[in-house]
Design a protein around this motif. Structure first.
Motif, PDB file in Angstrom:
ATOM      1  N   THR A 189       0.840  -1.197   0.000  1.00  0.00           N
ATOM      2  CA  THR A 189       0.000   0.000   0.000  1.00  0.00           C
ATOM      3  C   THR A 189       0.874   1.246   0.000  1.00  0.00           C
ATOM      4  OG1 THR A 189      -1.719  -1.140   1.248  1.00  0.00           O
ATOM      5  CG2 THR A 189      -1.783   1.266   1.261  1.00  0.00           C
ATOM      6  N   PRO A 190       0.703   2.127  -0.998  1.00  0.00           N
ATOM      7  CA  PRO A 190       1.509   3.351  -1.013  1.00  0.00           C
ATOM      8  C   PRO A 190       0.966   4.409  -0.063  1.00  0.00           C
ATOM      9  CG  PRO A 190       0.050   3.318  -2.907  1.00  0.00           C
ATOM     10  CD  PRO A 190      -0.169   2.020  -2.187  1.00  0.00           C
ATOM     11  N   ILE A 191       1.850   5.192   0.480  1.00  0.00           N
ATOM     12  CA  ILE A 191       1.511   6.395   1.239  1.00  0.00           C
ATOM     13  C   ILE A 191       2.193   7.554   0.537  1.00  0.00           C
ATOM     14  CG2 ILE A 191       1.743   7.622   3.422  1.00  0.00           C
ATOM     15  CD1 ILE A 191       1.728   4.918   4.831  1.00  0.00           C
ATOM     16  N   ALA A 192       1.412   8.559   0.160  1.00  0.00           N
ATOM     17  CA  ALA A 192       1.956   9.690  -0.580  1.00  0.00           C
ATOM     18  C   ALA A 192       2.606  10.682   0.376  1.00  0.00           C
ATOM     19  CB  ALA A 192       0.848  10.377  -1.374  1.00  0.00           C
ATOM     20  N   VAL A 193       3.914  10.904   0.220  1.00  0.00           N
ATOM     21  CA  VAL A 193       4.631  11.879   1.029  1.00  0.00           C
ATOM     22  C   VAL A 193       4.786  13.144   0.197  1.00  0.00           C
ATOM     23  CG1 VAL A 193       6.694  12.353   2.379  1.00  0.00           C
ATOM     24  CG2 VAL A 193       5.864   9.992   2.146  1.00  0.00           C
ATOM     25  N   LEU A 194       4.300  14.254   0.721  1.00  0.00           N
ATOM     26  CA  LEU A 194       4.367  15.494  -0.045  1.00  0.00           C
ATOM     27  C   LEU A 194       5.808  15.941  -0.256  1.00  0.00           C
ATOM     28  CD1 LEU A 194       1.387  17.642   1.286  1.00  0.00           C
ATOM     29  CD2 LEU A 194       1.479  16.058  -0.645  1.00  0.00           C
ATOM     30  N   VAL A 195       5.988  16.711  -1.331  1.00  0.00           N
ATOM     31  CA  VAL A 195       7.319  17.191  -1.716  1.00  0.00           C
ATOM     32  C   VAL A 195       7.715  18.350  -0.795  1.00  0.00           C
ATOM     33  CG1 VAL A 195       8.686  18.126  -3.611  1.00  0.00           C
ATOM     34  CG2 VAL A 195       6.806  16.531  -4.092  1.00  0.00           C
ATOM     35  N   ARG A 210      -0.327  20.241  -4.683  1.00  0.00           N
ATOM     36  CA  ARG A 210      -1.779  20.363  -4.852  1.00  0.00           C
ATOM     37  C   ARG A 210      -2.300  19.249  -5.754  1.00  0.00           C
ATOM     38  NH1 ARG A 210      -5.510  22.249  -8.218  1.00  0.00           N
ATOM     39  NH2 ARG A 210      -3.962  22.745  -9.816  1.00  0.00           N
ATOM     40  N   LEU A 211      -1.583  18.959  -6.817  1.00  0.00           N
ATOM     41  CA  LEU A 211      -1.976  17.875  -7.724  1.00  0.00           C
ATOM     42  C   LEU A 211      -1.878  16.513  -7.042  1.00  0.00           C
ATOM     43  CD1 LEU A 211      -0.197  19.114 -10.998  1.00  0.00           C
ATOM     44  CD2 LEU A 211      -2.667  19.118 -10.525  1.00  0.00           C
ATOM     45  N   LEU A 212      -0.812  16.306  -6.283  1.00  0.00           N
ATOM     46  CA  LEU A 212      -0.630  15.029  -5.592  1.00  0.00           C
ATOM     47  C   LEU A 212      -1.708  14.816  -4.530  1.00  0.00           C
ATOM     48  CD1 LEU A 212       3.262  14.928  -5.111  1.00  0.00           C
ATOM     49  CD2 LEU A 212       1.876  13.634  -6.767  1.00  0.00           C
ATOM     50  N   ALA A 213      -2.048  15.877  -3.803  1.00  0.00           N
ATOM     51  CA  ALA A 213      -3.067  15.750  -2.766  1.00  0.00           C
ATOM     52  C   ALA A 213      -4.416  15.369  -3.375  1.00  0.00           C
ATOM     53  CB  ALA A 213      -3.185  17.051  -1.979  1.00  0.00           C
ATOM     54  N   GLY A 214      -4.776  16.023  -4.485  1.00  0.00           N
ATOM     55  CA  GLY A 214      -6.044  15.700  -5.133  1.00  0.00           C
ATOM     56  C   GLY A 214      -6.068  14.285  -5.678  1.00  0.00           C
ATOM     57  N   ALA A 215      -4.975  13.873  -6.322  1.00  0.00           N
ATOM     58  CA  ALA A 215      -4.914  12.522  -6.888  1.00  0.00           C
ATOM     59  C   ALA A 215      -4.945  11.458  -5.789  1.00  0.00           C
ATOM     60  CB  ALA A 215      -3.654  12.381  -7.738  1.00  0.00           C
ATOM     61  N   ALA A 216      -4.257  11.722  -4.678  1.00  0.00           N
ATOM     62  CA  ALA A 216      -4.226  10.746  -3.591  1.00  0.00           C
ATOM     63  C   ALA A 216      -5.608  10.579  -2.976  1.00  0.00           C
ATOM     64  CB  ALA A 216      -3.215  11.183  -2.533  1.00  0.00           C
ATOM     65  N   ARG A 217      -6.294  11.681  -2.786  1.00  0.00           N
ATOM     66  CA  ARG A 217      -7.640  11.583  -2.217  1.00  0.00           C
ATOM     67  C   ARG A 217      -8.561  10.801  -3.152  1.00  0.00           C
ATOM     68  NH1 ARG A 217      -6.788  17.262  -0.832  1.00  0.00           N
ATOM     69  NH2 ARG A 217      -6.383  17.443   1.399  1.00  0.00           N
ATOM     70  N   GLN A 218      -8.440  11.049  -4.422  1.00  0.00           N
ATOM     71  CA  GLN A 218      -9.286  10.352  -5.392  1.00  0.00           C
ATOM     72  C   GLN A 218      -8.980   8.862  -5.424  1.00  0.00           C
ATOM     73  OE1 GLN A 218      -9.089  12.061  -9.310  1.00  0.00           O
ATOM     74  NE2 GLN A 218     -10.719  10.779 -10.130  1.00  0.00           N
ATOM     75  N   ALA A 219      -7.726   8.511  -5.225  1.00  0.00           N
ATOM     76  CA  ALA A 219      -7.318   7.097  -5.270  1.00  0.00           C
ATOM     77  C   ALA A 219      -7.406   6.416  -3.911  1.00  0.00           C
ATOM     78  CB  ALA A 219      -5.890   7.004  -5.811  1.00  0.00           C
ATOM     79  N   GLY A 220      -7.794   7.147  -2.879  1.00  0.00           N
ATOM     80  CA  GLY A 220      -7.876   6.544  -1.547  1.00  0.00           C
ATOM     81  C   GLY A 220      -6.529   6.260  -0.936  1.00  0.00           C
ATOM     82  N   ILE A 221      -5.545   7.110  -1.252  1.00  0.00           N
ATOM     83  CA  ILE A 221      -4.187   6.931  -0.733  1.00  0.00           C
ATOM     84  C   ILE A 221      -3.953   7.949   0.384  1.00  0.00           C
ATOM     85  CG2 ILE A 221      -1.725   7.129  -1.297  1.00  0.00           C
ATOM     86  CD1 ILE A 221      -2.430   6.140  -4.109  1.00  0.00           C
ATOM     87  N   ALA A 222      -3.396   7.495   1.481  1.00  0.00           N
ATOM     88  CA  ALA A 222      -3.120   8.389   2.602  1.00  0.00           C
ATOM     89  C   ALA A 222      -2.007   9.364   2.243  1.00  0.00           C
ATOM     90  CB  ALA A 222      -2.726   7.576   3.823  1.00  0.00           C
TER      91      ALA A 222
END
Length: 283
Positions: A189-195, A210-222
């Motif tokens: 399971t990936p966890i997205a760490v902001l830049v 901003r793009l990563l946060a939106g994509a992660a929320r859409q994909a259900g990634i923390a």
């Protein structure tokens, strides 16, 4: 011969046989009555003695004290044995990192938290950190990161070098999402760490996050936010948190590590990481 008057008085004073028997019966009843009443009195005392004793004890008991009952053994409750619940061992979650140099240096947020065993229930998986690498290059560590995670979590942090090399935030976001997909394809399971911030390309960092946060929320990634505690309004490092404008120094890395300690347990418990909306870059 007629009795004299003195003899007649004496005869009157002496009782006859009938009188003697009556006197004997009265004396016998009086004698029997004595033991009978003594028996009654003794029986009454025995019957009433506990109540009398309680009354006596109540007179000596202080407020709130429990008076003892005379003649009875005080009842002391036997404490029931406490059955200690068998401690259920908590599963240890392997955690890998797939990143560029932000997790690499000696005092990084990663080394201060996961590598230092500072998070309960977490063990260190693979340390796939490649200084200077862009997302495409970091993809070469996917197999190691996923194998080390053993079905657990992989922290994915990339993008700084992509932006410094001239990549657009949209292109960098797409390449980072490919890393997330690669982790999932390998059973973790990936966890997205902001830049983190950048003094060179701060506005691009804001857009990329901003793009990563939106994509992660859409994909259900923390989302693990190590950007906010060290960034200023323009996407640059806050004063005192970086020595080169690219990487965190000890102060900056410690602030990031504290955020990891605060956020990561909730992510591992199944709650998505929370992140405030990132403002678009200033024109």
């Amino acid at each position: 011969m007629a009795a004299s008057s003195g003899e007649q008085g004496a005869l009157r004073k002496q009782p006859g046989r009938a009188g003697t028997r009556a006197s004997a019966r009265r004396a016998s009843r009086r004698a029997a009555r004595g033991p009978f009443w003594r028996t009654v009195v003794i029986a009454a005392v025995i019957a009433l003695w506990p109540s009398v004793g309680m009354a006596l004890q109540a007179g000596f008991a202080g407020p709130g004290e429990r008076p003892l009952v005379v003649g009875a053994v005080p009842s002391i409750p036997t404490p029931s044995p406490t059955v200690a619940a068998a401690a259920t061992p908590q599963p240890v979650i392997p955690l890998s990192v797939l990143s560029d140099s932000h997790a690499y240096f000696a005092a990084s947020w990663w080394r201060q938290t996961v590598e230092a065993n500072a998070i309960e229930g977490v063990s260190m998986g693979a340390f796939a950190s490649q200084p200077g690498a862009v997302a495409d290059t970091i993809a070469s560590g996917l197999d190691d990161a996923a194998a080390g995670a053993q079905g657990g979590y992989v922290l994915v942090q990339a993008g700084t070098n992509d932006l410094l090399d001239g990549s657009s935030p949209a292109r960098a976001a797409s390449d980072i999402q490919a890393l997330w997909a690669g982790v999932r394809e390998r059973g973790s399971t990936p966890i997205a760490v902001l830049v983190p911030p950048s003094n060179q390309v701060g506005s691009k960092v804001i857009e990329l996050n901003r793009l990563l946060a939106g994509a992660a929320r859409q994909a259900g990634i923390a989302i693990l936010d190590v950007y906010t505690p060290v960034a200023d309004a323009g996407g640059r490092w806050q004063p005192g948190t970086s020595d080169d404008g690219k990487h965190a120094n000890l102060e900056g890395a410690t602030r990031q590590a504290n955020e990891v300690l605060a956020q990561l347990p909730g992510i591992l418990a199944g709650r998505l990481g929370q992140l405030a909306e990132i403002a678009p870059p200033a024109p």
